[in-house]
Design a protein around this motif. Structure first.
Motif, PDB file in Angstrom:
ATOM      1  N   ASP A 270      51.316  43.605  23.891  1.00 29.47           N
ATOM      2  CA  ASP A 270      51.283  43.940  25.311  1.00 29.47           C
ATOM      3  C   ASP A 270      50.374  42.965  26.056  1.00 29.47           C
ATOM      4  N   PHE A 271      50.804  42.593  27.265  1.00 32.79           N
ATOM      5  CA  PHE A 271      49.998  41.760  28.150  1.00 32.79           C
ATOM      6  C   PHE A 271      49.845  42.489  29.485  1.00 32.79           C
ATOM      7  N   ARG A 272      48.617  42.586  29.977  1.00 30.63           N
ATOM      8  CA  ARG A 272      48.395  43.088  31.332  1.00 30.63           C
ATOM      9  C   ARG A 272      48.376  41.884  32.266  1.00 30.63           C
ATOM     10  N   VAL A 273      49.151  41.931  33.347  1.00 27.09           N
ATOM     11  CA  VAL A 273      49.354  40.756  34.203  1.00 27.09           C
ATOM     12  C   VAL A 273      48.858  41.035  35.617  1.00 27.09           C
ATOM     13  N   ASN A 274      48.148  40.054  36.201  1.00 23.88           N
ATOM     14  CA  ASN A 274      47.724  40.157  37.595  1.00 23.88           C
ATOM     15  C   ASN A 274      47.967  38.827  38.299  1.00 23.88           C
ATOM     16  N   THR A 275      48.553  38.899  39.502  1.00 26.52           N
ATOM     17  CA  THR A 275      48.747  37.685  40.302  1.00 26.52           C
ATOM     18  C   THR A 275      47.806  37.720  41.501  1.00 26.52           C
ATOM     19  N   LEU A 276      47.376  36.535  41.923  1.00 30.33           N
ATOM     20  CA  LEU A 276      46.465  36.432  43.063  1.00 30.33           C
ATOM     21  C   LEU A 276      46.846  35.217  43.904  1.00 30.33           C
ATOM     22  N   PRO A 277      47.185  35.420  45.198  1.00 24.51           N
ATOM     23  CA  PRO A 277      47.532  34.274  46.053  1.00 24.51           C
ATOM     24  C   PRO A 277      46.303  33.378  46.267  1.00 24.51           C
ATOM     25  N   THR A 278      46.444  32.082  45.990  1.00 27.27           N
ATOM     26  CA  THR A 278      45.355  31.133  46.234  1.00 27.27           C
ATOM     27  C   THR A 278      45.840  30.074  47.223  1.00 27.27           C
ATOM     28  N   LEU A 279      44.985  29.121  47.504  1.00 25.42           N
ATOM     29  CA  LEU A 279      45.309  28.110  48.504  1.00 25.42           C
ATOM     30  C   LEU A 279      46.555  27.311  48.147  1.00 25.42           C
ATOM     31  N   PHE A 280      46.796  27.084  46.849  1.00 30.36           N
ATOM     32  CA  PHE A 280      47.896  26.221  46.435  1.00 30.36           C
ATOM     33  C   PHE A 280      48.959  26.951  45.603  1.00 30.36           C
ATOM     34  N   GLY A 281      49.004  28.271  45.688  1.00 32.56           N
ATOM     35  CA  GLY A 281      50.006  29.034  44.949  1.00 32.56           C
ATOM     36  C   GLY A 281      49.389  30.250  44.287  1.00 32.56           C
ATOM     37  N   GLU A 282      50.170  30.888  43.445  1.00 33.96           N
ATOM     38  CA  GLU A 282      49.706  32.118  42.802  1.00 33.96           C
ATOM     39  C   GLU A 282      49.020  31.818  41.472  1.00 33.96           C
ATOM     40  N   LYS A 283      47.761  32.235  41.376  1.00 34.38           N
ATOM     41  CA  LYS A 283      47.084  32.191  40.082  1.00 34.38           C
ATOM     42  C   LYS A 283      47.459  33.463  39.328  1.00 34.38           C
ATOM     43  N   ILE A 284      47.806  33.304  38.053  1.00 32.83           N
ATOM     44  CA  ILE A 284      48.229  34.450  37.244  1.00 32.83           C
ATOM     45  C   ILE A 284      47.331  34.529  36.020  1.00 32.83           C
ATOM     46  N   VAL A 285      46.808  35.722  35.750  1.00 36.05           N
ATOM     47  CA  VAL A 285      45.980  35.946  34.564  1.00 36.05           C
ATOM     48  C   VAL A 285      46.612  37.041  33.721  1.00 36.05           C
ATOM     49  N   LEU A 286      46.788  36.758  32.439  1.00 37.46           N
ATOM     50  CA  LEU A 286      47.331  37.722  31.490  1.00 37.46           C
ATOM     51  C   LEU A 286      46.224  38.132  30.522  1.00 37.46           C
ATOM     52  N   ARG A 287      46.038  39.423  30.338  1.00 39.13           N
ATOM     53  CA  ARG A 287      45.090  39.958  29.356  1.00 39.13           C
ATOM     54  C   ARG A 287      45.880  40.484  28.161  1.00 39.13           C
ATOM     55  N   LEU A 288      45.550  39.991  26.957  1.00 35.38           N
ATOM     56  CA  LEU A 288      46.220  40.452  25.749  1.00 35.38           C
ATOM     57  C   LEU A 288      45.611  41.772  25.322  1.00 35.38           C
ATOM     58  N   LEU A 289      46.440  42.773  25.102  1.00 33.02           N
ATOM     59  CA  LEU A 289      45.981  44.112  24.736  1.00 33.02           C
ATOM     60  C   LEU A 289      46.312  44.382  23.279  1.00 33.02           C
ATOM     61  N   ASP A 290      45.291  44.416  22.447  1.00 34.94           N
ATOM     62  CA  ASP A 290      45.488  44.584  21.012  1.00 34.94           C
ATOM     63  C   ASP A 290      45.003  45.957  20.581  1.00 34.94           C
ATOM     64  N   SER A 291      45.935  46.894  20.381  1.00 34.61           N
ATOM     65  CA  SER A 291      45.572  48.266  20.028  1.00 34.61           C
ATOM     66  C   SER A 291      44.850  48.355  18.690  1.00 34.61           C
ATOM     67  N   SER A 292      45.126  47.429  17.779  1.00 37.26           N
ATOM     68  CA  SER A 292      44.520  47.517  16.443  1.00 37.26           C
ATOM     69  C   SER A 292      43.015  47.284  16.478  1.00 37.26           C
ATOM     70  N   SER A 293      42.506  46.675  17.564  1.00 34.77           N
ATOM     71  CA  SER A 293      41.064  46.409  17.630  1.00 34.77           C
ATOM     72  C   SER A 293      40.256  47.696  17.699  1.00 34.77           C
ATOM     73  N   ALA A 294      40.874  48.775  18.159  1.00 33.07           N
ATOM     74  CA  ALA A 294      40.157  50.043  18.269  1.00 33.07           C
ATOM     75  C   ALA A 294      40.148  50.818  16.970  1.00 33.07           C
ATOM     76  N   THR A 295      40.865  50.355  15.959  1.00 32.04           N
ATOM     77  CA  THR A 295      40.942  51.085  14.694  1.00 32.04           C
ATOM     78  C   THR A 295      40.274  50.334  13.553  1.00 32.04           C
ATOM     79  N   LEU A 296      39.475  49.329  13.889  1.00 38.15           N
ATOM     80  CA  LEU A 296      38.796  48.565  12.844  1.00 38.15           C
ATOM     81  C   LEU A 296      37.666  49.356  12.208  1.00 38.15           C
ATOM     82  N   GLY A 297      37.118  50.331  12.923  1.00 32.83           N
ATOM     83  CA  GLY A 297      36.002  51.096  12.395  1.00 32.83           C
ATOM     84  C   GLY A 297      34.681  50.590  12.951  1.00 32.83           C
ATOM     85  N   ILE A 298      33.701  51.464  12.952  1.00 31.36           N
ATOM     86  CA  ILE A 298      32.415  51.156  13.564  1.00 31.36           C
ATOM     87  C   ILE A 298      31.686  50.031  12.843  1.00 31.36           C
TER      88      ILE A 298
END
Length: 567
Positions: A270-298
């Motif tokens: 899964d990728f969370r996506v956000n677009t933001l209008p800038t002076l020269f076009g749309e900047k796009i940032v994708l955040r990678l969502l890794d569910s397995s990171s929460a099950t690694l253990g303390i």
């Protein structure tokens, strides 16, 4: 570890498996870099894998299995998270009672056994198998990225785009719609696959006046991975917006979306996506969502033993509040979800409200904030309290209304977990009071505060000793006792890592709200008073925890200086 390396060295000498000078050199380099001899031999291919199995079996007294004849369909599923299986190159073979029979290629890896023991709540019984065979079995079970990333893939896509663009211009053809085989589609797909394979957390698509740049954040550091023609910018933006379900005609307002990318037959990302209008076009940032990171253990998070025990003890309490604080990207969500995973059982009703939900956890009722529909943090919290909750997680306390409801819930028989954006535990207390929460309510509801950062781990294969003058160490906050036995390392860099670093570890300040600290809070004490009392009671600051990480050889002083606040 050193004793096991010495025993293996003696076995290799006795059996005359390698030349004496090769064995001596391997042993000395492994010892110097504080890694097991077994790891060094495996990583540098100094011994035949079948030979290694035989001598490991003799050294550790363990049986050997040929995985070619193992029934690949009947292994115990869901007992170990996929990430642990691939990270430590292990595979569950069978489960009997509280025992888990485990194929493993490196039985000297105590960290792997601890992670498996914690995540499965079972006792691992080791059976030796070839490293390549375990990896093949894991890939068949969980899938692997189908197309290996290669910079040539990007170059080919860019060249194909240029050729198509020239042809369109020559023939007077307007922009064509994206199809699955266009250069832009292939280019975006390659960028996403590269990010998944390299363990990146974010991808940035950035248009400028004379350049278009693609960067990705790996282990907390942004690096440029590609610079396609500026004329590709609007097509790349359109492609990503189509994939994430956004309105491609809307270019003047920020938009949010989500991408589900199939990276293999068995695995998606899964990728969370956000677009933001800038002076020269749309900047796009994708955040990678890794569910397995929460099950690694303390144990995989990097807490000191005393810090870990503090958290586990508070999680056993029936009510109260646990607050996690730190800057964006410091791992707060993973810490919260690791805690929820510990609490998650059929006897408990757990609800979370987040903006947005980043990690899916089976058995937890998760709610996305939707301000357009009037569903904000405070509204969701009110609804939770009518849903017979045991545990509530609030993605972030942003205002007095949310803080008040969360604190009342913590005072009336519920466990509440949440985050704040502050730099330390003491500042978190003051921030709540500055919001308008009564000091008495803060003192009686907050049980534990965790302030954290993420630091890059030194690559164990290439890190080198770092001699630092005593005066400089004292200036950095090292005590005389620490200096007397300081064994500090720095980054070097090799083909197995990124500029001397590989992976990240948490650096924490964990403060339990004791009666003495409660008194300071109720008397409206400032953050300095709270911090001094916490230090007096033995709670490590982030800086002190960072120094411990340096002394353990896990990270460099330079990296800890980058991520921690100096006292």
């Amino acid at each position: 570890m050193e004793q096991q390396s010495l025993e293996l060295k003696n076995v290799l000498f006795t059996r005359k498996i390698l030349a004496e000078d090769v064995i001596d050199n391997a042993y000395n380099v492994a010892k110097k870099n504080n890694i097991p001899l077994l790891d060094y031999l495996i990583e540098n291919n100094l011994i035949n894998s079948k030979q290694l199995l035989f001598y490991q079996s003799e050294l550790f007294g363990l049986p050997v299995i040929d995985l070619e004849f193992f029934d690949k369909e009947n292994y115990p599923k869901d007992v170990i998270p996929e990430k642990i299986i691939k990270q430590y190159n292990v595979f569950p073979l069978a489960k009997s009672g509280n025992k888990l029979y485990l194929a493993i290629s490196n039985p000297a890896n105590v960290e792997a056994l601890d992670a498996i023991r914690f995540s499965s709540d079972l006792t691992p019984i080791m059976i030796l198998a070839e490293k390549s065979a375990i990896k093949h079995l894991a890939n068949n079970a969980f899938g692997e990225v189908e197309v290996l990333f290669d910079s040539d893939n990007l170059d080919d896509s860019i060249e194909s785009y240029k050729e198509a663009e020239e042809a369109e211009e020559a023939e007077g053809i307007e922009d064509q719609d994206d199809t699955d085989d266009t250069p832009v589609v292939k280019y975006v797909h390659s960028i996403l696959l590269n990010a998944v394979q390299s363990g990146a957390s974010d991808i940035h698509f950035e248009p400028y006046e004379k350049q278009y740049r693609v960067r990705q954040r790996t282990d907390g550091i942004l690096e440029e991975v590609s610079s396609p023609p500026l004329s590709m910018s609007h097509k790349i933006a359109s492609r990503i917006k189509i994939m994430s379900g956004m309105d491609i005609s809307e270019k003047m307002k920020p938009q949010d979306g989500r991408i589900k990318l199939k990276v293999s037959k068995a695995k998606g990302m899964d990728f969370r996506v956000n677009t933001l209008p800038t002076l020269f076009g749309e900047k796009i940032v994708l955040r990678l969502l890794d569910s397995s990171s929460a099950t690694l253990g303390i144990d995989a998070l990097g807490f000191e033993d005393t810090q870990k025990q503090l958290l586990l003890n508070v999680l056993k309490q029936p009510q109260g509040m646990i607050l996690v604080t730190g800057p964006t990207g410091s791992g707060k969500t993973v810490t919260l979800y690791t805690s929820l995973n510990i609490l998650n059982s059929v006897e408990r009703n757990i609800s979370t409200v987040e903006d947005p939900v980043e990690i899916n956890l089976q058995g937890v009722n998760q709610v996305n904030v939707n301000n357009k529909q009037g569903l904000d943090f405070s509204q969701a919290l009110r609804s939770f309290l009518r849903q017979d909750p045991d545990i509530i997680m609030v993605g972030e306390i942003r205002d007095l209304e949310t803080a008040d409801i969360a604190i009342k819930a913590a005072q009336t028989g519920h466990m509440v977990l949440s985050t704040l954006h502050t730099n330390s535990a003491a500042e978190t207390i003051v921030r709540l009071m500055n919001m308008g929460v009564a000091s008495f309510n803060v003192a009686t509801s907050v049980n534990l505060i965790i302030a954290q950062r993420l630091a890059r781990r030194l690559c164990p294969l290439c890190k080198v000793p770092h001699k630092i003058p005593v005066a400089a160490l004292k200036e950095q906050g090292f005590t005389d006792k620490q200096i007397s036995k300081a064994d500090i390392y720095k980054a070097k860099g090799c083909k197995k890592c990124s500029k001397g670093y590989k992976g990240r570890i948490g650096v924490y300040e964990v403060v339990k709200i004791t009666p003495e600290i409660q008194n300071i809070i109720m008397n409206n004490g400032d953050s300095l008073e709270i911090q001094q009392r916490a230090q007096k009671e033995g709670f490590l600051s982030i800086r002190q925890s960072g120094i411990q990480v340096v002394l353990s050889g896990i990270s460099s002083l330079e990296e800890i200086n980058r991520v921690t606040l100096k006292d």
